[in-house]
Design an enzyme around this catalytic site. Structure first.
Site, mmCIF file in Angstrom:
data_model
loop_
_atom_site.group_PDB
_atom_site.id
_atom_site.type_symbol
_atom_site.label_atom_id
_atom_site.label_comp_id
_atom_site.label_asym_id
_atom_site.label_seq_id
_atom_site.Cartn_x
_atom_site.Cartn_y
_atom_site.Cartn_z
ATOM 1 N N ARG A 163 1.175 14.438 13.478
ATOM 2 C CA ARG A 163 1.697 14.197 12.123
ATOM 3 C C ARG A 163 1.605 15.416 11.198
ATOM 4 N NH1 ARG A 163 -0.355 8.336 10.161
ATOM 5 N NH2 ARG A 163 1.429 8.431 8.785
ATOM 6 N N ASP A 222 5.212 0.482 11.777
ATOM 7 C CA ASP A 222 3.978 -0.174 11.318
ATOM 8 C C ASP A 222 3.910 -1.650 11.727
ATOM 9 O OD1 ASP A 222 3.173 2.189 10.231
ATOM 10 O OD2 ASP A 222 3.515 1.638 8.141
ATOM 11 N N CYS A 280 -4.472 12.948 13.547
ATOM 12 C CA CYS A 280 -4.974 11.615 13.236
ATOM 13 C C CYS A 280 -4.778 10.771 14.467
ATOM 14 C CB CYS A 280 -4.264 11.022 12.028
ATOM 15 S SG CYS A 280 -2.639 10.427 12.407
ATOM 16 N N ARG A 330 -8.378 -0.576 5.056
ATOM 17 C CA ARG A 330 -7.468 0.408 4.463
ATOM 18 C C ARG A 330 -6.135 -0.243 4.094
ATOM 19 N NH1 ARG A 330 -5.975 4.869 7.997
ATOM 20 N NH2 ARG A 330 -4.780 5.246 6.118
ATOM 21 N N LYS A 344 0.844 -1.217 0.000
ATOM 22 C CA LYS A 344 0.000 0.000 0.000
ATOM 23 C C LYS A 344 0.868 1.253 0.000
ATOM 24 C CE LYS A 344 -1.710 1.527 4.062
ATOM 25 N NZ LYS A 344 -1.422 2.939 4.360
ATOM 26 N N ASN A 345 1.889 1.261 0.863
ATOM 27 C CA ASN A 345 2.682 2.489 1.023
ATOM 28 C C ASN A 345 3.601 2.769 -0.159
ATOM 29 O OD1 ASN A 345 1.420 2.941 3.403
ATOM 30 N ND2 ASN A 345 3.170 2.485 4.722
HETATM 31 C C1 UD1 Z 1 4.665 6.821 6.223
HETATM 32 C C2 UD1 Z 1 3.773 5.601 6.082
HETATM 33 C C3 UD1 Z 1 3.309 5.119 7.454
HETATM 34 C C4 UD1 Z 1 4.510 4.873 8.366
HETATM 35 C C5 UD1 Z 1 5.426 6.100 8.396
HETATM 36 C C6 UD1 Z 1 6.712 5.873 9.166
HETATM 37 C C7 UD1 Z 1 2.734 5.933 3.925
HETATM 38 C C8 UD1 Z 1 1.510 6.221 3.145
HETATM 39 N N1 UD1 Z 1 2.625 5.949 5.257
HETATM 40 O O1 UD1 Z 1 3.879 7.852 6.816
HETATM 41 O O2 UD1 Z 1 2.562 3.911 7.279
HETATM 42 O O3 UD1 Z 1 4.068 4.608 9.678
HETATM 43 O O4 UD1 Z 1 5.783 6.495 7.057
HETATM 44 O O5 UD1 Z 1 7.400 4.791 8.643
HETATM 45 O O6 UD1 Z 1 3.780 5.635 3.366
HETATM 46 N N2 UD1 Z 1 6.879 14.595 10.558
HETATM 47 C C9 UD1 Z 1 6.939 15.936 10.878
HETATM 48 N N3 UD1 Z 1 6.775 16.844 9.869
HETATM 49 C C10 UD1 Z 1 6.577 16.479 8.577
HETATM 50 C C11 UD1 Z 1 6.532 15.104 8.249
HETATM 51 C C12 UD1 Z 1 6.686 14.179 9.271
HETATM 52 O O7 UD1 Z 1 7.112 16.312 12.036
HETATM 53 O O8 UD1 Z 1 6.448 17.356 7.710
HETATM 54 C C13 UD1 Z 1 7.030 13.595 11.623
HETATM 55 C C14 UD1 Z 1 5.760 12.760 11.811
HETATM 56 O O9 UD1 Z 1 4.844 13.392 12.682
HETATM 57 C C15 UD1 Z 1 6.323 11.484 12.404
HETATM 58 C C16 UD1 Z 1 7.685 11.342 11.696
HETATM 59 O O10 UD1 Z 1 8.002 12.648 11.212
HETATM 60 O O11 UD1 Z 1 6.524 11.642 13.791
HETATM 61 C C17 UD1 Z 1 7.709 10.371 10.553
HETATM 62 O O12 UD1 Z 1 6.647 10.662 9.655
HETATM 63 P P1 UD1 Z 1 6.717 10.285 8.102
HETATM 64 O O13 UD1 Z 1 7.918 9.442 7.863
HETATM 65 O O14 UD1 Z 1 6.566 11.536 7.313
HETATM 66 O O15 UD1 Z 1 5.425 9.377 7.946
HETATM 67 P P2 UD1 Z 1 4.373 9.376 6.761
HETATM 68 O O16 UD1 Z 1 5.054 9.630 5.469
HETATM 69 O O17 UD1 Z 1 3.205 10.210 7.138
#
Ligand code: UD1
Length: 428
Positions: free
Chosen positions: A130, A315, A125, A407, A22-23
């Site tokens: 996030r 995850d 969420c 999902r 999915k990711n």
């Molecule tokens: C993706 C995955 C999710 C997985 C996560 C971490 C998808 C669709 N989802 O989520 O399943 O759990 O990676 O492996 O691929 N953060 C910030 N600012 C930002 C972006 C992120 O502070 O602009 C923080 C987030 O709150 C979190 C951390 O960075 O604490 C990691 O988030 P991120 O790697 O961006 O996760 P996603 O891409 O949302």
């Protein structure tokens, strides 16, 4: 709302087909916005999040056709043909972004191709705040003008994006993907340092290269992109889902059974398999797929900490905690990626688990067995951890709010019941 009823205690035996990730599929679908050519994606999983992304892309003007759904004897995944000939609009509305945070992945490609994007802010969420601040700061470094108005990110780059050196202050999977897509059509060179190394990021990069992008350092934490004027269509097959793989490996281990995971790749799950092996789970790579078994003796507790790839994936934290809940001895599980990702703990405790949370760590003291109960799913991975607990528990477990599972897990009940689990979905 559907519920899942499980009568636990049966060791699972058989073969489970692992679908596309999915990711990986979500950013790959968003990449179709970068070209007027046709991107044909195969091995796409059949999941609610994939349908949400398809709906969002259709609203933006992407033409989508679908084929390749095999039935009888095996599932080979669907093929989507996505053609963004003419973008009809550049707004990702609140209703779709609210349903799925990954909708924010259209921001980078829309901005790069159309010079404008208006994307709803995702908001909070279940597993923490996030934010997307790192995506926005990095896009500004490529020359985008960004304003936040009325709950929307309004981004403009009318003269096009310009390459830059970007150092992410923390590893972000979605941020790396958004910037990677945007940088492909920016003028000149972009360097992304402290980039996410997740296999899904590498999958996106390989697909972009097949579309004509110039990217060096794929699979490392430094990605160097030479911008090109246009990208073209390509055929690309989505990488297998390492989280689905790990989840079914735990289903085999927690029931004391033996499963063959067809299509799974051991090299994508090294950190998880290291923990499972030290807990007493046998993992063998065979011609048929990965064979997972726990036939000799009890499970042993093991410690782990979530980290960006190649570390232990957040995850898989809830699923491994469920396994440790019935292992001999104590385990310490530390969550470093997301705040508030222990929502499965009170539900597992209602089933008899002995787990104490202290800040970002949980001490799990293994118990002899779990007992069935009514439990509530809170997010995707928490939900599946309750299904795993139900498969091992004495008596009946009822998991409520199972829409979370849809999902991320394709035909979960069918796959498990084909291997002997007593599991069924009941409509309310
Ligand atoms: C993706 C995955 C999710 C997985 C996560 C971490 C998808 C669709 N989802 O989520 O399943 O759990 O990676 O492996 O691929 N953060 C910030 N600012 C930002 C972006 C992120 O502070 O602009 C923080 C987030 O709150 C979190 C951390 O960075 O604490 C990691 O988030 P991120 O790697 O961006 O996760 P996603 O891409 O949302």
């Amino acid at each position: 709302m559907d519920r899942i009823h499980i009568r636990g205690g049966t060791p699972l035996r058989g073969t489970i087909h692992i679908g596309g990730a999915k990711n990986a599929a979500l950013p790959l679908m968003a990449a179709s916005l970068l070209t007027g050519g046709t991107l044909a994606l195969s091995n796409l999983p059949h999941l609610a999040d994939i349908s949400t992304m398809a709906k969002l892309l259709s609203e933006l003007g992407v033409d989508i056709s679908m084929d390749g759904y095999a039935s009888g004897g095996g599932h080979v995944g669907r093929v989507f043909r996505l053609t963004a000939g003419n973008l009809t609009q550049t707004t990702a509305p609140y209703d779709l972004v609210r349903k799925m945070r990954a909708s924010v992945l259209v921001l980078g490609p829309l901005l790069a191709r159309a010079g404008h994007a208006r994307v709803s802010l995702p908001g909070g969420c279940a597993i923490g705040t996030r934010p997307v601040d790192l995506h926005l700061k990095a896009l500004e470094q490529l020359g985008a003008e960004i304003e936040l108005t009325e709950g929307y990110i309004e981004a403009r780059a009318e003269k096009g994006l310009v390459g830059a050196r970007i150092v992410f202050p923390m590893v972000t999977v979605g941020g790396t993907e958004n910037l990677l897509m945007a940088a492909c059509l920016a003028k000149g060179e972009t360097v992304l340092s402290n980039a996410a190394r997740e296999p899904e990021v590498a999958d996106l990069a390989h697909c972009l290269v097949a579309m004509g992008a110039k990217i060096d350092g794929i699979g490392t934490d430094t990605l160097t992109i030479q911008g090109v004027d246009t990208l073209h269509g390509a055929d690309y097959s989505v990488v297998p889902d390492r989280i689905e793989t790990g989840t079914y490996a735990i289903a085999a281990a927690i029931t004391g059974g033996e499963l063959t995971l067809k299509g799974a790749r051991a090299d994508l799950s090294e950190a998880v398999f290291k923990v499972l092996t030290s807990a007493g789970v046998e993992i063998t790579d065979t011609d048929q797929g990965l064979r997972i078994a726990r036939t000799n003796g009890p499970l042993r507790g093991a410690d782990m900490m979530t980290e960006p790839y190649p570390g232990f994936p957040t995850d898989m934290q809830a699923q491994v905690m469920t396994l440790m809940a019935v292992a001999d001895g104590a385990s310490m599980i530390t969550e470093t990626i997301f705040e508030n990702r222990f929502m499965h703990v009170p539900e597992l405790c209602r089933m008899g688990a002995d787990i104490n949370v202290h800040g970002s760590s949980a001490i799990v003291r293994g118990v002899d067995g779990l007992s069935g109960a009514q439990v509530m799913a809170t997010d995707l991975r928490a939900s599946v951890s309750l299904v795993l607990a139900g498969l091992a528990a004495r008596g009946e477990t009822v998991v409520n709010r199972v829409y979370h599972l849809d999902r991320g897990y394709e035909r979960l009940e069918d796959k498990l019941s084909a291997c002997g689990a007593d599991i069924r979905r009941m409509a309310e």
